[in-house]
Design an enzyme around this catalytic site. Structure first.
Site, PDB file in Angstrom:
ATOM      1  N   LYS A 115     -31.830 -35.564  -7.738  1.00 53.18           N
ATOM      2  CA  LYS A 115     -33.126 -36.079  -8.207  1.00 53.18           C
ATOM      3  C   LYS A 115     -33.370 -35.878  -9.701  1.00 53.18           C
ATOM      4  CE  LYS A 115     -34.707 -37.804  -4.559  1.00 53.18           C
ATOM      5  NZ  LYS A 115     -34.141 -39.139  -4.651  1.00 53.18           N
ATOM      6  N   HIS A 120     -24.829 -48.239  -2.679  1.00 54.11           N
ATOM      7  CA  HIS A 120     -24.632 -47.625  -1.358  1.00 54.11           C
ATOM      8  C   HIS A 120     -25.886 -47.847  -0.510  1.00 54.11           C
ATOM      9  CE1 HIS A 120     -21.184 -44.585  -2.282  1.00 54.11           C
ATOM     10  NE2 HIS A 120     -21.035 -45.696  -2.971  1.00 54.11           N
ATOM     11  N   TYR A 148     -22.488 -35.341   2.937  1.00 59.23           N
ATOM     12  CA  TYR A 148     -23.070 -34.013   2.738  1.00 59.23           C
ATOM     13  C   TYR A 148     -22.725 -33.205   3.979  1.00 59.23           C
ATOM     14  CZ  TYR A 148     -26.192 -35.801  -0.974  1.00 59.23           C
ATOM     15  OH  TYR A 148     -26.713 -36.353  -2.113  1.00 59.23           O
ATOM     16  N   PRO A 150     -29.581 -29.411  -7.264  1.00 59.39           N
ATOM     17  CA  PRO A 150     -28.871 -30.697  -7.359  1.00 59.39           C
ATOM     18  C   PRO A 150     -28.763 -31.475  -6.044  1.00 59.39           C
ATOM     19  CG  PRO A 150     -27.325 -28.870  -7.538  1.00 59.39           C
ATOM     20  CD  PRO A 150     -28.692 -28.268  -7.564  1.00 59.39           C
ATOM     21  N   TYR A 187     -34.781 -39.930  -0.383  1.00 56.26           N
ATOM     22  CA  TYR A 187     -33.467 -40.063  -1.024  1.00 56.26           C
ATOM     23  C   TYR A 187     -33.420 -41.274  -1.947  1.00 56.26           C
ATOM     24  CZ  TYR A 187     -28.513 -39.199  -1.607  1.00 56.26           C
ATOM     25  OH  TYR A 187     -27.288 -38.890  -2.157  1.00 56.26           O
TER      26      TYR A 187
HETATM   27  C1  DHB Z   1     -23.784 -36.284  -6.831  1.00 58.71           C
HETATM   28  C2  DHB Z   1     -24.537 -35.188  -7.162  1.00 58.71           C
HETATM   29  C3  DHB Z   1     -25.507 -34.749  -6.320  1.00 58.71           C
HETATM   30  O1  DHB Z   1     -26.245 -33.677  -6.633  1.00 58.71           O
HETATM   31  C4  DHB Z   1     -25.748 -35.395  -5.124  1.00 58.71           C
HETATM   32  O2  DHB Z   1     -26.716 -34.932  -4.302  1.00 58.71           O
HETATM   33  C5  DHB Z   1     -25.022 -36.502  -4.802  1.00 58.71           C
HETATM   34  C6  DHB Z   1     -24.025 -36.941  -5.654  1.00 58.71           C
HETATM   35  C7  DHB Z   1     -22.729 -36.750  -7.747  1.00 58.71           C
HETATM   36  O3  DHB Z   1     -22.520 -36.116  -8.787  1.00 58.71           O
HETATM   37  O4  DHB Z   1     -22.070 -37.752  -7.441  1.00 58.71           O
END
Ligand code: DHB
Length: 392
Positions: free
Chosen positions: A297, A72, A201, A293, A385
């Site tokens: 990271k 991506h 997001y 999450p 990111y």
């Molecule tokens: C996923 C999990 C995340 O915490 C995130 O920020 C982006 C993607 C995932 O499980 O695909």
């Protein structure tokens, strides 16, 4: 039994460490409480930073990732019913991310290690560490109903937040930092086509939602929930409705739905321990730090820890150098706090806080507008990111 490096825990940190050490001709043994089957199927996050992808490729474990993962180049931030793209690669000299599940990385590492004759004891529970202040520390573990001892030069504590390694650092020496959040994530896997080419997001008045993916056929999605909620309280229709409402936009975009094949609630906390080493024990991954999450990271940070540890152990075994091992905790903590900061910042920007009467929500919208309209702010998000450079 004797080995050079005794590794407690066979998650991404322990497995990657044993793989890196093997490539440096250092012998390691992994003691892991869970079964191989459980490790290979547990659904976790799925975003690999550029540096993680590079390391997997360079060390010969990137083949299936390159076939089955998806590269991506951007993400979308959605608020006020509108999407805004953050062009990650354009803002970071072409760096990218890879969508590939953590348990797939684990599967690849396990088979690579076992094919190379690596030693992994599954369903072997570490019960205690001994003599970590001496030159021959030992790991005591139970396997097949019997007690065993693994004598090593060094122990790597890769056994997660609940493992035995971190508490083996005496409490007078150990400082722990923790922050809990008044929400969790409800996560699902659904058999459906992707709703979007990139991750979304979103912040909505009802809370956060995230549209992610695992493959062209299986999608991963999350929405903010009460941390004490139970998946049984939600019918599939209620789940879809909540996701639809939170991700709604003006332009006619629609969420692709399908059978839900997995549900779970993810807790939300930040945690860090200092120092990450004591005597001959070195902690890595979740044993030392938990990040929220948002931004995915956790595994990337664990992989960075063990890369640093493998380099330090090489300098020690090959040249007798102790400086890198002595610096291990400081080197990792600097990086870990940056990942904490970024994860905390993404979490703070994108979630509804239950006691907020509107002030914070307006700040969040201002932050989102700033990040999506200022190239400087977007670049800051993007470089974090995709993962800041390894030596920063
Ligand atoms: C996923 C999990 C995340 O915490 C995130 O920020 C982006 C993607 C995932 O499980 O695909």
């Amino acid at each position: 039994m004797d080995t050079q490096v005794g590794i407690v825990g066979g998650g991404p940190a322990g497995l990657m460490l044993s793989h890196l050490l093997h490539l440096q001709d250092i012998e390691a043994v992994i003691v892991e409480a869970r079964s191989r089957e459980k490790l290979q199927t547990e659904v976790r996050a799925g975003v690999l930073e550029q540096g993680t992808v590079d390391l997997l490729r360079e060390t010969g474990v990137g083949e299936r990732m390159d076939q089955e993962g998806a590269v991506h180049h951007g993400i979308e931030l959605r608020f006020n019913r509108q999407g805004h793209r953050i062009p990650l690669s354009d803002l970071t000299d072409g760096r990218e991310i890879m969508l590939y599940g953590q348990h797939e990385v684990v599967k690849d590492l396990i088979s690579t290690r076992l094919d190379a004759g690596g030693q992994i004891f599954f369903e072997a529970e570490a019960v205690g560490l001994h003599d970590i202040e001496t030159q021959k520390p030992t790991i005591r573990y139970r396997h097949d109903g019997q007690d065993h001892e693994l004598r090593c030069d060094v122990i790597a504590g890769c056994d997660g937040y609940y493992g035995v390694c971190r508490p083996s650092i005496p409490s007078e020496i150990r400082t722990e930092y923790e922050r809990r959040y008044p929400f969790g994530w409800f996560g699902i896997l659904a058999e459906a086509p992707p709703s979007s080419e990139e991750l979304i997001y979103t912040l909505h008045e009802r809370g956060f939602a995230l549209i992610s993916t695992r493959s062209p056929e299986v999608q991963r999605m999350y929405f903010q929930c009460d941390p004490d909620d139970d998946v049984g309280n939600w019918s599939d229709e209620q789940i879809w409705k909540e996701l639809r409402v939170r991700t709604e936009v003006h332009d006619g975009w629609a969420l692709e739905e399908g059978p839900i094949i997995e549900k779970g609630i993810v807790g939300m906390r930040s945690f860090a321990v200092e120092p990450m080493q004591y005597g001959r024990l070195y902690l890595a991954g979740d044993a030392a730090h938990i990040v929220t999450p948002t931004g995915a990271k956790g595994m990337n940070l664990a992989i960075r820890d063990v890369r640093t540890l493998a380099e330090a152990l090489r300098a020690w075994y090959e040249k007798g150098r102790t400086d890198l091992l002595e610096d291990y905790s400081n080197t990792c903590l600097k990086r870990a706090w940056k990942a904490q900061r970024f994860s905390w910042w993404m979490t703070s920007m994108l979630h509804r806080f239950p006691d907020d009467e509107g002030f914070q929500h307006n700040l969040q919208l201002a932050e989102l507008e700033y990040v999506t309209s200022s190239q400087a702010a977007a670049t800051s998000l993007a470089e974090n990111y995709v993962g800041i450079a390894f030596d920063h």
